[in-house]
Scaffold this motif. Structure first.
Motif, PDB file in Angstrom:
ATOM      1  N   UNK A  84       0.826  -1.213   0.000  1.00 45.14           N
ATOM      2  CA  UNK A  84       0.000   0.000   0.000  1.00 45.14           C
ATOM      3  C   UNK A  84       0.858   1.259   0.000  1.00 45.14           C
ATOM      4  N   UNK A  85       2.012   1.214   0.679  1.00 49.75           N
ATOM      5  CA  UNK A  85       2.917   2.370   0.689  1.00 49.75           C
ATOM      6  C   UNK A  85       3.667   2.506  -0.628  1.00 49.75           C
ATOM      7  N   UNK A  86       3.876   1.395  -1.310  1.00 49.16           N
ATOM      8  CA  UNK A  86       4.761   1.378  -2.471  1.00 49.16           C
ATOM      9  C   UNK A  86       4.085   1.653  -3.801  1.00 49.16           C
ATOM     10  N   UNK A  87       2.793   1.304  -3.920  1.00 47.94           N
ATOM     11  CA  UNK A  87       2.117   1.359  -5.212  1.00 47.94           C
ATOM     12  C   UNK A  87       0.823   2.169  -5.126  1.00 47.94           C
TER      13      UNK A  87
ATOM     14  N   UNK B 210      -3.278   2.591  -5.784  1.00 54.04           N
ATOM     15  CA  UNK B 210      -4.399   1.644  -5.727  1.00 54.04           C
ATOM     16  C   UNK B 210      -4.694   1.010  -7.081  1.00 54.04           C
ATOM     17  N   UNK B 211      -4.488   1.753  -8.159  1.00 54.02           N
ATOM     18  CA  UNK B 211      -4.759   1.218  -9.494  1.00 54.02           C
ATOM     19  C   UNK B 211      -3.814   0.069  -9.829  1.00 54.02           C
TER      20      UNK B 211
ATOM     21  N   UNK C  78       7.765  13.158 -10.972  1.00 52.50           N
ATOM     22  CA  UNK C  78       7.350  12.134 -11.930  1.00 52.50           C
ATOM     23  C   UNK C  78       5.842  11.949 -11.797  1.00 52.50           C
ATOM     24  N   UNK C  79       5.110  12.345 -12.812  1.00 56.67           N
ATOM     25  CA  UNK C  79       3.654  12.298 -12.760  1.00 56.67           C
ATOM     26  C   UNK C  79       3.156  10.867 -12.594  1.00 56.67           C
ATOM     27  N   UNK C  80       2.272  10.680 -11.616  1.00 56.95           N
ATOM     28  CA  UNK C  80       1.648   9.380 -11.406  1.00 56.95           C
ATOM     29  C   UNK C  80       2.514   8.352 -10.710  1.00 56.95           C
TER      30      UNK C  80
END
Length: 263
Positions: A148-151, A153-154, A233-235
């Motif tokens: 959850x911290x690394x990525x 939700x998508x 870095x967008x997104x």
């Protein structure tokens, strides 16, 4: 290739045959494969090396306890083993903390420094909590909160290749080593110690990073001597290379020098 890093052996992935040397240092809980999505791009006109940090991957057998000083010395030892007087060093999260530790101790070995979602001071309470949870509940309890911290939700919902790789790394980690690394990470001691750093610096923040927000990375960049070049870095979440590899490669490609083919 296998090589010696201080008091243990590690494995290095190498790409490229000519040009400036680039050394990549990965995040906590994964290994050198974290860089795979950007290696081929970065190796155009560069020699790129990614190694396993002590306690991770092929270097899991390195002596404990983990300390930031030892990890920083390992980085310099890897440069020595590769016969590199200097290199452009890029580190993500723990890798960036290790790179800063080595930069404080041996600034002359750095042609440049890139910090990606990397702190310059620890959060001891949170780090100790993660260490204790591994010791008391095992790694299974840490997989979901860590991802959850690394990525985003998508990415988690899509169960991307990067998510699956990171999940496997965390789930298979030795709890005792995990705890030692988090406690050693709490000894990070670089805050305001790079004000006289002589080489160029790039700070990359992800605008979807749940661990180190854009404002936090901007503040870190401002504490570096001469000011670091700062980009968002967008997104990108915390593990930037595993979810936004093209955008990360673009940013690194703009910053890092390369040997250009002359027709």
């Amino acid at each position: 290739m296998r090589l010696r890093a201080s008091d243990h052996e590690t494995t290095v992935t190498a790409r490229g045959t000519r040009g400036p040397a680039v050394l990549l240092v990965h995040s906590l809980g994964v290994d050198r494969r974290m860089w795979d999505p950007v290696l081929d791009r970065l190796a155009r006109g560069r020699r790129v090396f990614a190694y396993d940090v002590r306690g991770h991957g092929s270097a899991a057998g390195a002596p404990l306890p983990f300390t930031m000083a030892a990890a920083g010395a390992d980085l310099v030892a890897v440069l020595d083993a590769l016969e590199l007087d200097t290199a452009h060093v890029a580190g993500l999260s723990l890798g960036g903390a290790i790179a800063q530790t080595a930069a404080v101790a041996a600034p002359q070995r750095f042609a440049s420094l890139t910090l990606m979602a990397a702190p310059d001071r620890p959060v001891p309470e949170a780090f100790e909590q993660r260490a204790r949870l591994a010791e008391t509940d095992g790694m299974t309890a840490l997989v979901a909160p860590t991802l959850d911290r690394w990525f985003t939700p998508e990415a988690l919902e899509a169960d991307t290749e990067g998510v699956r790789y990171a999940r496997e790394c965390v789930a298979s980690f030795d709890p005792a080593i995990w705890a030692s690394i988090w406690r050693g990470y709490g000894g990070l001691d670089v805050y305001e110690r790079l004000r006289d750093f002589p080489a160029p610096v790039l700070a990359l923040a992800g605008d979807a990073d749940a661990s180190i927000p854009v404002e936090g990375m901007a503040a870190i960049a401002g504490r570096i001597g001469g000011g670091a070049k700062f980009e968002v870095v967008a997104g990108a979440p915390h593990l930037q290379t595993l979810e936004r590899p093209d955008e990360v490669a673009d940013a690194l490609d703009r910053f890092l020098p390369a040997e250009i083919d002359i027709p």
